[in-house]
Design an enzyme around this catalytic site. Sequence first.
Site, PDB file in Angstrom:
ATOM      1  N   TYR A 198      10.548   2.669   9.608  1.00 23.29           N
ATOM      2  CA  TYR A 198       9.219   2.051   9.484  1.00 23.29           C
ATOM      3  C   TYR A 198       8.462   2.014  10.824  1.00 23.29           C
ATOM      4  O   TYR A 198       7.264   1.738  10.842  1.00 23.29           O
ATOM      5  CB  TYR A 198       9.301   0.618   8.935  1.00 23.29           C
ATOM      6  N   GLN A 234      20.875  -2.609  -0.948  1.00 20.59           N
ATOM      7  CA  GLN A 234      19.443  -2.782  -1.232  1.00 20.59           C
ATOM      8  C   GLN A 234      18.977  -1.594  -2.071  1.00 20.59           C
ATOM      9  O   GLN A 234      19.032  -0.455  -1.615  1.00 20.59           O
ATOM     10  CB  GLN A 234      18.663  -2.866   0.080  1.00 20.59           C
ATOM     11  N   TRP A 288      14.473  -3.728  -3.583  1.00 20.79           N
ATOM     12  CA  TRP A 288      13.281  -3.168  -2.927  1.00 20.79           C
ATOM     13  C   TRP A 288      12.243  -2.795  -3.978  1.00 20.79           C
ATOM     14  O   TRP A 288      12.574  -2.590  -5.141  1.00 20.79           O
ATOM     15  CB  TRP A 288      13.588  -2.061  -1.940  1.00 20.79           C
ATOM     16  N   ASN A 339       3.688 -15.342  -3.145  1.00 20.27           N
ATOM     17  CA  ASN A 339       5.034 -14.798  -3.353  1.00 20.27           C
ATOM     18  C   ASN A 339       6.150 -15.767  -2.955  1.00 20.27           C
ATOM     19  O   ASN A 339       7.273 -15.638  -3.428  1.00 20.27           O
ATOM     20  CB  ASN A 339       5.195 -13.471  -2.608  1.00 20.27           C
TER      21      ASN A 339
HETATM   22  P1  NAD Z   1       6.503  -4.190  -3.430  1.00 27.52           P
HETATM   23  O1  NAD Z   1       7.117  -4.029  -4.756  1.00 27.52           O
HETATM   24  O2  NAD Z   1       6.832  -5.353  -2.585  1.00 27.52           O
HETATM   25  O3  NAD Z   1       4.934  -4.107  -3.684  1.00 27.52           O
HETATM   26  C1  NAD Z   1       4.018  -4.091  -2.651  1.00 27.52           C
HETATM   27  C2  NAD Z   1       2.633  -3.914  -3.229  1.00 27.52           C
HETATM   28  O4  NAD Z   1       2.313  -5.009  -4.058  1.00 27.52           O
HETATM   29  C3  NAD Z   1       1.581  -3.865  -2.144  1.00 27.52           C
HETATM   30  O5  NAD Z   1       0.617  -2.919  -2.552  1.00 27.52           O
HETATM   31  C4  NAD Z   1       1.012  -5.266  -2.152  1.00 27.52           C
HETATM   32  O6  NAD Z   1      -0.310  -5.278  -1.738  1.00 27.52           O
HETATM   33  C5  NAD Z   1       1.165  -5.680  -3.590  1.00 27.52           C
HETATM   34  N1  NAD Z   1       1.393  -7.137  -3.726  1.00 27.52           N
HETATM   35  C6  NAD Z   1       2.256  -7.911  -3.015  1.00 27.52           C
HETATM   36  N2  NAD Z   1       2.217  -9.175  -3.449  1.00 27.52           N
HETATM   37  C7  NAD Z   1       1.320  -9.218  -4.455  1.00 27.52           C
HETATM   38  C8  NAD Z   1       0.851 -10.251  -5.298  1.00 27.52           C
HETATM   39  N3  NAD Z   1       1.308 -11.489  -5.180  1.00 27.52           N
HETATM   40  N4  NAD Z   1      -0.080  -9.926  -6.232  1.00 27.52           N
HETATM   41  C9  NAD Z   1      -0.541  -8.667  -6.359  1.00 27.52           C
HETATM   42  N5  NAD Z   1      -0.126  -7.647  -5.584  1.00 27.52           N
HETATM   43  C10 NAD Z   1       0.791  -7.921  -4.644  1.00 27.52           C
HETATM   44  O7  NAD Z   1       6.708  -2.816  -2.654  1.00 27.52           O
HETATM   45  P2  NAD Z   1       7.488  -2.242  -1.414  1.00 27.52           P
HETATM   46  O8  NAD Z   1       6.786  -2.504  -0.168  1.00 27.52           O
HETATM   47  O9  NAD Z   1       7.787  -0.840  -1.782  1.00 27.52           O
HETATM   48  O10 NAD Z   1       8.900  -2.993  -1.393  1.00 27.52           O
HETATM   49  C11 NAD Z   1       9.120  -4.172  -0.651  1.00 27.52           C
HETATM   50  C12 NAD Z   1       9.973  -3.926   0.578  1.00 27.52           C
HETATM   51  O11 NAD Z   1      11.203  -3.321   0.209  1.00 27.52           O
HETATM   52  C13 NAD Z   1       9.383  -2.909   1.564  1.00 27.52           C
HETATM   53  O12 NAD Z   1       8.346  -3.445   2.344  1.00 27.52           O
HETATM   54  C14 NAD Z   1      10.611  -2.550   2.363  1.00 27.52           C
HETATM   55  O13 NAD Z   1      10.904  -3.561   3.305  1.00 27.52           O
HETATM   56  C15 NAD Z   1      11.669  -2.496   1.265  1.00 27.52           C
HETATM   57  N6  NAD Z   1      11.886  -1.115   0.766  1.00 27.52           N
HETATM   58  C16 NAD Z   1      13.067  -0.516   1.023  1.00 27.52           C
HETATM   59  C17 NAD Z   1      13.338   0.760   0.579  1.00 27.52           C
HETATM   60  C18 NAD Z   1      14.668   1.377   0.853  1.00 27.52           C
HETATM   61  O14 NAD Z   1      14.834   2.587   0.672  1.00 27.52           O
HETATM   62  N7  NAD Z   1      15.652   0.613   1.272  1.00 27.52           N
HETATM   63  C19 NAD Z   1      12.365   1.476  -0.140  1.00 27.52           C
HETATM   64  C20 NAD Z   1      11.156   0.855  -0.410  1.00 27.52           C
HETATM   65  C21 NAD Z   1      10.925  -0.440   0.043  1.00 27.52           C
END
Ligand code: NAD
Length: 267
Positions: free
Chosen positions: A50, A158, A184, A239
């Site tokens: 990241y 995760q 995630w 959240n």
């Molecule tokens: P997420 O499912 O958390 O969704 C994020 C999206 O939802 C953003 O567009 C945000 O603006 C929106 N959002 C957040 N809260 C909201 C709310 N209350 N109402 C409406 N919309 C809302 O997606 P993500 O970022 O893919 O996943 C979360 C975390 O997981 C990442 O930031 C990262 O740290 C981790 N992650 C890890 C991997 C991995 O391979 N290990 C892959 C993807 C993500």
Amino acid sequence: NDMPYLTLSDGSRIPQLGCGVWELNGQEAYKSVTESIKLGYRLIDTAQYYRNESETYQAVLDSGIPREEFYITTKLNPSNGSSEKNIRDSLDRSLKNLGGKIDLVLIHWPFSNDEMAWRIMEEYVQEGKFKSIGLSNYSPEALRRILKIAKIKPVLNQVELHPYNSKYPTVAEYEKEGVKVEAWSPLGAGRQGLLRDPVIADIAKAHGKSSAQVILRWDLQRGIITIPRSKNPAHIKENISIMDFQLNDEEMKQIDALNRDDALWDI
Ligand code: NAD
């Protein structure tokens, strides 16, 4: 503070809800983490991939809250895993970015040298640099491969998990091995219309909550650690405001029934 904690197989405790910083550039990560900390988040999920470890840590430092109250996770990027030297160099860089001690380091996804990486990460635990180590994006088979060579068991895995990809049988397999599951993209990363799903919206309405809050509550009640991401202060607040209501069995089942094995990433 009413944040629930889970105890991991090595005895350490992890907040069950945290904030993710994927796709946030340094400045955005700093702002989002600063806002999150103010609202009570203590678990922060970053990764080498990241490119925002140092800004994330700067937000922790600037909060003035003791470091011991935080739970910081980062992940080894497999593209830094081509040799023992590269693995060590990248882990040392993460340590430098994150203040010399890290609560949890994950292997970001399986790769050819991951068993070597695991042994090196075990050394870092023995040296007191990492508190816990774990995995990300490991199938049950891939997890068992690591368990075979592990002296220290992975504390968690995760994986992609949300109501359209609820992974019930796989979660049970991980948990049978004593490995907790962290979700995630718990909100479906804003795609697939998950946040507009009518079943979830109806449940949300009944509780005077939002769809996002219902989904995160479903995670907590399943015993899953969850790390939604947002830049929007109102969403960050929303959240974490999920400790004052409970989904009943019927509602949990209705959400479970939405599964369509819709994964962004097959593991
Ligand atoms: P997420 O499912 O958390 O969704 C994020 C999206 O939802 C953003 O567009 C945000 O603006 C929106 N959002 C957040 N809260 C909201 C709310 N209350 N109402 C409406 N919309 C809302 O997606 P993500 O970022 O893919 O996943 C979360 C975390 O997981 C990442 O930031 C990262 O740290 C981790 N992650 C890890 C991997 C991995 O391979 N290990 C892959 C993807 C993500």
